[in-house]
Design a protein around this motif. Sequence first.
Motif, PDB file in Angstrom:
ATOM      1  N   ALA A  35      37.790-111.412 -46.993  1.00 48.24           N
ATOM      2  CA  ALA A  35      38.773-110.801 -47.894  1.00 48.24           C
ATOM      3  C   ALA A  35      40.013-110.372 -47.118  1.00 48.24           C
ATOM      4  O   ALA A  35      41.144-110.567 -47.572  1.00 48.24           O
ATOM      5  CB  ALA A  35      38.155-109.607 -48.612  1.00 48.24           C
ATOM      6  N   ASP A  36      39.809-109.791 -45.927  1.00 50.37           N
ATOM      7  CA  ASP A  36      40.938-109.427 -45.075  1.00 50.37           C
ATOM      8  C   ASP A  36      41.727-110.664 -44.669  1.00 50.37           C
ATOM      9  O   ASP A  36      42.959-110.689 -44.736  1.00 50.37           O
ATOM     10  CB  ASP A  36      40.439-108.704 -43.819  1.00 50.37           C
ATOM     11  N   GLU A  37      41.006-111.679 -44.258  1.00 51.06           N
ATOM     12  CA  GLU A  37      41.639-112.879 -43.711  1.00 51.06           C
ATOM     13  C   GLU A  37      42.525-113.582 -44.735  1.00 51.06           C
ATOM     14  O   GLU A  37      43.630-114.033 -44.410  1.00 51.06           O
ATOM     15  CB  GLU A  37      40.559-113.838 -43.216  1.00 51.06           C
ATOM     16  N   TYR A  38      42.034-113.665 -45.974  1.00 49.48           N
ATOM     17  CA  TYR A  38      42.726-114.496 -46.955  1.00 49.48           C
ATOM     18  C   TYR A  38      43.495-113.713 -48.026  1.00 49.48           C
ATOM     19  O   TYR A  38      44.331-114.297 -48.710  1.00 49.48           O
ATOM     20  CB  TYR A  38      41.725-115.435 -47.630  1.00 49.48           C
ATOM     21  N   VAL A  39      43.192-112.416 -48.176  1.00 44.41           N
ATOM     22  CA  VAL A  39      43.861-111.661 -49.244  1.00 44.41           C
ATOM     23  C   VAL A  39      44.372-110.299 -48.773  1.00 44.41           C
ATOM     24  O   VAL A  39      45.561-109.989 -48.889  1.00 44.41           O
ATOM     25  CB  VAL A  39      42.908-111.450 -50.449  1.00 44.41           C
ATOM     26  N   LEU A  40      43.474-109.494 -48.229  1.00 47.01           N
ATOM     27  CA  LEU A  40      43.781-108.081 -48.040  1.00 47.01           C
ATOM     28  C   LEU A  40      44.767-107.800 -46.919  1.00 47.01           C
ATOM     29  O   LEU A  40      45.484-106.793 -46.971  1.00 47.01           O
ATOM     30  CB  LEU A  40      42.488-107.285 -47.816  1.00 47.01           C
ATOM     31  N   ASP A  41      44.820-108.642 -45.878  1.00 47.75           N
ATOM     32  CA  ASP A  41      45.811-108.411 -44.827  1.00 47.75           C
ATOM     33  C   ASP A  41      47.220-108.392 -45.407  1.00 47.75           C
ATOM     34  O   ASP A  41      48.033-107.509 -45.092  1.00 47.75           O
ATOM     35  CB  ASP A  41      45.704-109.492 -43.739  1.00 47.75           C
ATOM     36  N   SER A  42      47.500-109.358 -46.276  1.00 47.01           N
ATOM     37  CA  SER A  42      48.837-109.415 -46.873  1.00 47.01           C
ATOM     38  C   SER A  42      49.037-108.285 -47.870  1.00 47.01           C
ATOM     39  O   SER A  42      50.143-107.737 -47.992  1.00 47.01           O
ATOM     40  CB  SER A  42      49.064-110.772 -47.545  1.00 47.01           C
ATOM     41  N   VAL A  43      47.964-107.909 -48.590  1.00 46.83           N
ATOM     42  CA  VAL A  43      48.070-106.813 -49.550  1.00 46.83           C
ATOM     43  C   VAL A  43      48.373-105.501 -48.838  1.00 46.83           C
ATOM     44  O   VAL A  43      49.287-104.755 -49.223  1.00 46.83           O
ATOM     45  CB  VAL A  43      46.770-106.687 -50.371  1.00 46.83           C
ATOM     46  N   TRP A  44      47.604-105.230 -47.772  1.00 50.71           N
ATOM     47  CA  TRP A  44      47.824-103.982 -47.038  1.00 50.71           C
ATOM     48  C   TRP A  44      49.159-103.988 -46.307  1.00 50.71           C
ATOM     49  O   TRP A  44      49.779-102.931 -46.107  1.00 50.71           O
ATOM     50  CB  TRP A  44      46.674-103.727 -46.066  1.00 50.71           C
ATOM     51  N   ALA A  45      49.626-105.159 -45.905  1.00 48.60           N
ATOM     52  CA  ALA A  45      50.941-105.249 -45.259  1.00 48.60           C
ATOM     53  C   ALA A  45      52.054-104.867 -46.231  1.00 48.60           C
ATOM     54  O   ALA A  45      53.092-104.322 -45.827  1.00 48.60           O
ATOM     55  CB  ALA A  45      51.171-106.656 -44.726  1.00 48.60           C
ATOM     56  N   ARG A  46      51.843-105.139 -47.500  1.00 46.29           N
ATOM     57  CA  ARG A  46      52.825-104.766 -48.513  1.00 46.29           C
ATOM     58  C   ARG A  46      52.709-103.293 -48.877  1.00 46.29           C
ATOM     59  O   ARG A  46      53.719-102.599 -49.079  1.00 46.29           O
ATOM     60  CB  ARG A  46      52.631-105.620 -49.774  1.00 46.29           C
ATOM     61  N   ILE A  47      51.471-102.808 -48.971  1.00 46.35           N
ATOM     62  CA  ILE A  47      51.264-101.415 -49.390  1.00 46.35           C
ATOM     63  C   ILE A  47      51.646-100.439 -48.284  1.00 46.35           C
ATOM     64  O   ILE A  47      52.336 -99.436 -48.526  1.00 46.35           O
ATOM     65  CB  ILE A  47      49.791-101.195 -49.802  1.00 46.35           C
ATOM     66  N   VAL A  48      51.183-100.719 -47.072  1.00 48.33           N
ATOM     67  CA  VAL A  48      51.485 -99.846 -45.926  1.00 48.33           C
ATOM     68  C   VAL A  48      51.994-100.718 -44.779  1.00 48.33           C
ATOM     69  O   VAL A  48      51.262-101.029 -43.830  1.00 48.33           O
ATOM     70  CB  VAL A  48      50.232 -99.055 -45.465  1.00 48.33           C
ATOM     71  N   PRO A  49      53.251-101.154 -44.836  1.00 49.25           N
ATOM     72  CA  PRO A  49      53.786-102.020 -43.781  1.00 49.25           C
ATOM     73  C   PRO A  49      53.873-101.295 -42.443  1.00 49.25           C
ATOM     74  O   PRO A  49      53.950-100.068 -42.382  1.00 49.25           O
ATOM     75  CB  PRO A  49      55.172-102.398 -44.302  1.00 49.25           C
ATOM     76  N   LEU A  50      53.862-102.059 -41.377  1.00 51.12           N
ATOM     77  CA  LEU A  50      53.837-101.482 -40.035  1.00 51.12           C
ATOM     78  C   LEU A  50      55.082-100.658 -39.740  1.00 51.12           C
ATOM     79  O   LEU A  50      55.030 -99.688 -38.997  1.00 51.12           O
ATOM     80  CB  LEU A  50      53.697-102.599 -38.996  1.00 51.12           C
ATOM     81  N   HIS A  51      56.211-101.003 -40.347  1.00 50.10           N
ATOM     82  CA  HIS A  51      57.452-100.263 -40.090  1.00 50.10           C
ATOM     83  C   HIS A  51      57.561 -99.015 -40.946  1.00 50.10           C
ATOM     84  O   HIS A  51      58.534 -98.275 -40.841  1.00 50.10           O
ATOM     85  CB  HIS A  51      58.666-101.157 -40.335  1.00 50.10           C
ATOM     86  N   ASP A  52      56.567 -98.780 -41.837  1.00 49.98           N
ATOM     87  CA  ASP A  52      56.612 -97.610 -42.704  1.00 49.98           C
ATOM     88  C   ASP A  52      56.553 -96.342 -41.865  1.00 49.98           C
ATOM     89  O   ASP A  52      55.851 -96.284 -40.848  1.00 49.98           O
ATOM     90  CB  ASP A  52      55.418 -97.652 -43.670  1.00 49.98           C
ATOM     91  N   PRO A  53      57.247 -95.264 -42.266  1.00 42.47           N
ATOM     92  CA  PRO A  53      57.211 -94.012 -41.498  1.00 42.47           C
ATOM     93  C   PRO A  53      55.821 -93.454 -41.297  1.00 42.47           C
ATOM     94  O   PRO A  53      55.570 -92.744 -40.325  1.00 42.47           O
ATOM     95  CB  PRO A  53      58.050 -93.059 -42.382  1.00 42.47           C
ATOM     96  N   VAL A  54      54.874 -93.811 -42.184  1.00 45.63           N
ATOM     97  CA  VAL A  54      53.523 -93.286 -41.994  1.00 45.63           C
ATOM     98  C   VAL A  54      52.916 -93.787 -40.701  1.00 45.63           C
ATOM     99  O   VAL A  54      52.009 -93.193 -40.140  1.00 45.63           O
ATOM    100  CB  VAL A  54      52.621 -93.680 -43.201  1.00 45.63           C
ATOM    101  N   SER A  55      53.461 -94.903 -40.170  1.00 46.41           N
ATOM    102  CA  SER A  55      52.910 -95.457 -38.930  1.00 46.41           C
ATOM    103  C   SER A  55      53.183 -94.576 -37.729  1.00 46.41           C
ATOM    104  O   SER A  55      52.651 -94.800 -36.654  1.00 46.41           O
ATOM    105  CB  SER A  55      53.488 -96.855 -38.674  1.00 46.41           C
ATOM    106  N   ARG A  56      53.999 -93.546 -37.906  1.00 42.10           N
ATOM    107  CA  ARG A  56      54.285 -92.659 -36.785  1.00 42.10           C
ATOM    108  C   ARG A  56      53.253 -91.547 -36.649  1.00 42.10           C
ATOM    109  O   ARG A  56      53.354 -90.713 -35.766  1.00 42.10           O
ATOM    110  CB  ARG A  56      55.678 -92.036 -36.994  1.00 42.10           C
ATOM    111  N   LEU A  57      52.290 -91.525 -37.582  1.00 42.53           N
ATOM    112  CA  LEU A  57      51.257 -90.510 -37.488  1.00 42.53           C
ATOM    113  C   LEU A  57      50.437 -90.700 -36.215  1.00 42.53           C
ATOM    114  O   LEU A  57      50.342 -91.805 -35.687  1.00 42.53           O
ATOM    115  CB  LEU A  57      50.321 -90.597 -38.702  1.00 42.53           C
ATOM    116  N   PRO A  58      49.798 -89.629 -35.699  1.00 46.97           N
ATOM    117  CA  PRO A  58      49.089 -89.692 -34.421  1.00 46.97           C
ATOM    118  C   PRO A  58      48.063 -90.798 -34.323  1.00 46.97           C
ATOM    119  O   PRO A  58      47.904 -91.416 -33.287  1.00 46.97           O
ATOM    120  CB  PRO A  58      48.429 -88.307 -34.333  1.00 46.97           C
TER     121      PRO A  58
END
Length: 298
Positions: free
Chosen positions: A8-31
């Motif tokens: 599911a991660d490989e074919y669907v969820l990686d792209s879904v989570w990339a849209r929901i919580v992208p790596l450049h999102d400010p939340v990525s600065r959390l510890p």
Amino acid sequence: MDIVLHFADEYVLDSVWARIVPLHDPVSRLPWHQHLSSNFTTIASLPQSAWPRDYFFRQILSLSVITLIGINLLYFVFAGLSYKFIFNHDMMRHPRFLQNQIKLEIHTSVKAFPMMTLLTLPWFQAEVMGYSRLYDNVDQYGWIYLFLSVPFFLLFTDYAIYWVHRILHYPSIYKTFHKPHHKWIIPTPFASHAFHPVDGYAQSVPYHLFIFLFPLHRYLYLGLFVFVNVWSILIHDSDMITGHPLESVINGPAHHTLHHLYFTVNYGQYFTWADRVGGSYRQPESSLDPLLEVKKTL
């Protein structure tokens, strides 16, 4: 479930989570993001999520969605097929078949799925985190163990479910947790998962427990997990076909029909041996066929 989550991660969820919580999102600065996991998507050029695959909260949410989608698909596809091609529709004229029963069975099942999923999540999460004894390489335990692990799994879970099921019939427990399932005196395949959530979860515990006690091949476990759900659907078709060679060994639809009719017999899931040892076995007979009651009304 770790296999299902991986694909599911490989074919669907990686792209879904990339849209929901992208790596450049400010939340990525959390510890907890200061040390990036190596478990991101396998193709680095694709958009990445700030929540890597092994991030606990992502796994829990992903498992919840996968489980809910999976159990609904399995339930409606296989119960629907069984209802259409196996279930004798004349049984709906039985005097103890409830008005709008199929609708009620489906409603009870769908209503129970979210809580059953919530109760089951710790098992799935522990499996994904590597605490189970699931293995990938057949050579690790050999082909003989691979084949023997199938009857071992069935015998272990059958005996454990026998006692879980029998305990659920204790009066102090039965009224709250198991009686809702026995509302269906003449069940259809849609009654197979029409439980109180605690009841449905309790009877599933042996399946999860097995892989934390004994080695089992990862793909074999997935196949067996689907099989036990399909089997549960098949034994809820209210038939009383008797006289087949394995009738005294296999706890089939006729045996489970008697359980719904008489409540205190045939608690087993696949085999009759636990009921024989426990003194709760009742042999299916053509004279006990609930279809006879239907024919009286014709």
